[in-house]
Write an enzyme that holds these catalytic residues in place. Structure first.
Site, PDB file in Angstrom:
ATOM      1  N   TYR A 226      -7.130   9.006  41.425  1.00  0.00           N
ATOM      2  CA  TYR A 226      -5.767   8.750  41.847  1.00  0.00           C
ATOM      3  C   TYR A 226      -4.878   8.924  40.623  1.00  0.00           C
ATOM      4  CZ  TYR A 226      -2.529   6.825  45.315  1.00  0.00           C
ATOM      5  OH  TYR A 226      -1.525   6.662  46.244  1.00  0.00           O
TER       6      TYR A 226
ATOM      7  N   TRP B 106      -2.379   7.432  38.807  1.00  0.00           N
ATOM      8  CA  TRP B 106      -1.583   6.476  38.037  1.00  0.00           C
ATOM      9  C   TRP B 106      -2.184   6.111  36.677  1.00  0.00           C
ATOM     10  CZ3 TRP B 106       3.259   5.189  38.757  1.00  0.00           C
ATOM     11  CH2 TRP B 106       3.828   5.289  40.032  1.00  0.00           C
TER      12      TRP B 106
END
Length: 781
Positions: free
Chosen positions: A109, A111
């Protein structure tokens, strides 16, 4: 004192070194509203939860790959880097040989880092693409519903989500803002890649000073800054669509809608009108009907509709509303309401989606492609919508619907996660634990011993942004930042690039992966290519890499101050049509209607959620929990930092509840509470406030998941709300995340029963290598 320049998802800053070896984050001098999250940086860097050496789960090391319910509970064995990479390379080769590349899930992901090169998702996907591909994921937990829905309605999701009307245009022209879900200031300090100048708090202050009319629609008063004098409509959570339809009915019934705009710029209004007036199904969606569902008096609904029709009105919907069951409906209904007012494309009016959901929505920074690491093409066509990870792992071979088509979940044998924490983002963590027990191998790159690392088989320690060099900048940032290395890597941590290069060397494609470049050479290469593109296009003339690196930053060319969403379409819908079948705004969609989805009709509709305060399930669980974004960290990042720790209550995450709900249960401020439903439970500290609607409790996401051993369904000792949320899609159209709401009950923890301790602020257990010594192993070969 000099500082080392860097940036982050919560903004640019300098790193100041103290005599005792600690570090402090100093805001960038150009930032008018620095993020409070900067206060959490120093304490997280060398926290006791840092992964110091490569580690392998004891059972995996002893018995080899295979499904295991022991993930998350077994101790780890620390090994050296060569052995860790040898083990992982052999496992990747085995899975590819026996099951094919589709059996590898590249579950990264985005982030992990604000850096453009050391971006874990890009690094991992580049590696896996060159290894033959992987099963990937689409969209995001934040916007999984809107990213699928909006192309059907306006042809382009990005235009609405990334290029909404600018704040200066709004502050200069808007007479009334009706903010469904509010404009939460806490969220504007966060942006992918960061922003050097946080401007939204200043624009919100301008609205307050100008006396702009603002109506906050939502159960949490904190979803709008306290100093803004707003009308607060504390609706029943999940009922925003009903209120929007009631407002739309009033506009229709009192002939306040703009029929000329609807005829020229919209398609499907007659279908919507038949639904609103009840001719389609026998039920008029009038203000009285809406009042029974949303808890706002019918007279106030009618008065608000008239007020909206009499002013330059902006209808804005936060991203949070689409992170719920049938989350397509409030977005679609909000767009329809704005269309009926006829102000889309006019300065200060129309529709917005995400103001207060992210720091760059409405920002005036430049729209430039920043340097990026090429990932290549994935040869494997299989994918999942990102919020369907548990379904993927638990139900291989099962069919699922997505955006009108049917797909099949592949049989995943190896999960490779670098950058991200699924045990933060995902719902129903008890179910996710069962899902993570199924693959043969789970691999995680992590700086910290998060729950995701503790549920892995192979854990590789990676650096944080302060421990490496990079280029940083956000989507509408004013600066490109030279991210200098501020400190030496903690323990034996390596950057993701070094880890994957080591694997690529063992698997035979190191030359293709690295292209013969060191990290510094990659930074120079990416910057130089980007700089040349800007110069050739005449946009700007960036300095040399050496000059940029020495200066620590380069200010990007400014973007336009004034911008109105859909202005070109408004000016000439024939010359600038939308990319929809009609070329216009689709208030009813024939494409969606043809899918015949019972959970997503072909026009904005009231679809009753299974879990809401107006349903039968509330008789058993009478409180609606809102699991929204935290104000003290970014998702689960910085939960070990000072800002997040200072907000804990009774050593756990803080839960806000109305005094009336507390009194009915004998709860006082600071009490230790148990929050529970059929899916799980968690321990929290009580904070009483009348700034939440009665019957509603707020528990922000991001507390590191800390399941008490041997307790099923899981009891999180630390207060993670995803122990309670349901793992269901918004609909079969988008398969988006629905983690915003859950029905719960709460009770005081008994005074005479010692509560389970919070363990996630310490590393997991380690044990000696259970295998024979190297000499013994060689003698048995």
């Amino acid at each position: 004192m000099n500082t080392t320049p860097t940036t982050s998802h919560w903004g640019a800053f300098g790193v100041r070194h103290a005599a005792d070896g600690s570090v402090e984050a100093v805001p960038h001098p150009a930032d008018p509203s620095p993020s409070p999250l900067l206060g959490g940086v120093g304490g997280s860097l060398r926290h006791t939860t840092r992964v110091r050496r490569p580690a392998v789960r004891r059972g995996w090391l002893e018995h080899g790959p295979g499904p295991s319910a022991a993930r998350g509970s077994e101790p780890f064995v620390e090994v050296d880097w060569d052995e860790a990479l040898d083990l992982l390379a052999a496992e990747l080769l085995r899975v590819r040989t026996e099951h094919g590349n589709r059996a590898v899930f590249g579950g990264s992901y985005g982030w992990a880092s604000a850096g453009r090169f050391h971006h874990a998702q890009s690094q991992l996907h580049r590696f896996l693409n060159q290894y033959g591909g992987y099963t990937g994921s689409r969209n995001s937990y934040s916007l999984g519903t809107s990213l699928v829905l909006l192309p059907h309605l306006v042809g382009d999701a990005e235009a609405v989500l990334r290029a909404g009307s600018s704040w200066p245009t709004i502050t200069a022209n808007t007479g009334l803002i009706v903010a469904f879900g509010g404009i939460p200031e806490k969220n504007v300090y966060v942006t992918p890649g960061g922003v050097t100048r946080h401007s939204t708090p200043g624009h919100l202050a301008e609205l307050a000073a100008a006396g702009t009319g603002i109506v906050l629609v939502g159960p949490l008063r904190a979803d709008l800054p306290e100093d803004i004098d707003a009308e607060w409509l504390p609706v029943v959570p999940g009922s925003d669509t009903a209120l929007m339809l009631g407002l739309a009915h009033t506009l229709l019934a009192e002939r306040l809608h703009d029929r000329a705009f609807l005829d020229r710029y919209c398609s499907g209004f007659d279908t919507l009108a038949a639904y609103l007036d009840g001719s389609a199904d026998g039920t008029a969606k009038d203000a009285d009907w809406a009042a029974r569902l949303c808890g706002i008096e019918a007279g106030r609904i009618r008065a608000l509709a008239r007020r909206m029709a009499a002013a330059r009105t902006l209808v804005t919907v936060t991203w949070s509303l689409q992170r719920a069951r049938y989350g397509e409906q409030p977005v679609w209904a909000g767009l329809a309401l704005a269309s009926m007012l006829g102000q889309i494309g006019l300065p200060g009016g129309g529709f917005g989606h995400g103001y207060g959901s992210m720091g760059d929505v409405g920002d005036t920074g430049p729209v430039l492609r920043l340097p990026f690491l090429p990932q290549g093409q994935n040869p494997v066509p299989d994918f999942i919508p990102c919020a369907r990870i548990s379904d993927l792992l638990l139900h291989p071979g099962e069919e699922f619907r997505y955006d009108g088509d049917s797909y099949t979940y592949p049989d995943i044998r190896l999960v490779y996660w670098a950058g991200g924490n699924p045990f933060h983002h995902h719902q129903d963590l008890g179910r996710l634990r069962r899902a993570f027990a199924r693959p043969d191998t789970v691999v995680v790159h992590e700086p910290h011993w998060t729950a995701s690392a503790r549920h892995a088989d192979i854990v590789l320690p990676v650096t944080t942004t302060l421990e490496r060099e990079d280029l940083g900048g956000g989507r509408r940032d004013t600066h490109l930042i030279a991210m200098h290395q501020a400190v030496a890597p903690v323990g034996e941590a390596r950057d993701d690039y070094a880890v994957l290069a080591g694997l690529a060397q063992r698997l035979g494609f190191e030359k293709e992966f690295t292209e013969g470049r060191s990290p510094r050479q990659w930074l120079r290469h990416l910057y130089t290519e980007w700089s040349s593109d800007l110069t050739e296009s005449g946009i700007a003339h960036p300095p040399s890499f050496e000059r940029f690196w020495a200066d620590g930053e380069w200010q990007l060319p400014p973007g336009p101050e004034q911008h109105t969403l859909f202005a070109e379409f408004r000016a000439d819908p024939v010359a600038a049509p939308l990319a929809t079948p009609s070329g216009r705004i689709e208030l009813a969609s024939a494409r969606i209607a043809a899918m015949q989805l019972p959970d997503c009709p072909g026009h904005p509709s009231w679809v009753e959620p299974e879990e809401w305060l107006g349903g039968a399930a509330a008789e058993r669980y009478p409180l609606l929990l809102i699991a929204n974004q935290p104000s003290t960290r970014l998702h689960s990042q910085l939960d070990t930092g000072a800002v997040s720790l200072a907000a804990k209550v009774a050593g756990r995450e803080a839960l806000q509840l109305h005094p009336a709900d507390a009194a009915a249960r004998g709860i006082a401020d600071g009490d230790l509470l148990r929050v529970f439903n059929d899916r799980g439970a968690c321990l929290v500290g009580a904070v009483l406030t009348d700034r939440v609607r009665a019957g509603v409790v707020r528990l922000p996401t991001g507390a590191w998941f800390d399941p008490v051993p041997g307790v099923e369904p899981p009891l999180c000792a630390h207060g993670n709300p995803n122990a309670l949320t349901a793992d269901l899609p918004s609909s079969r159209l988008s398969q988006g995340c629905t983690g915003q709401h859950a029905l719960v009950q709460i009770e005081r923890w008994p005074d005479d029963v010692p509560p389970p301790p919070v363990t996630v602020r310490h590393p997991p257990r380690f044990t000696a290598d259970p295998r024979p010594s190297t000499v013994d192993r060689e003698s048995h070969q």
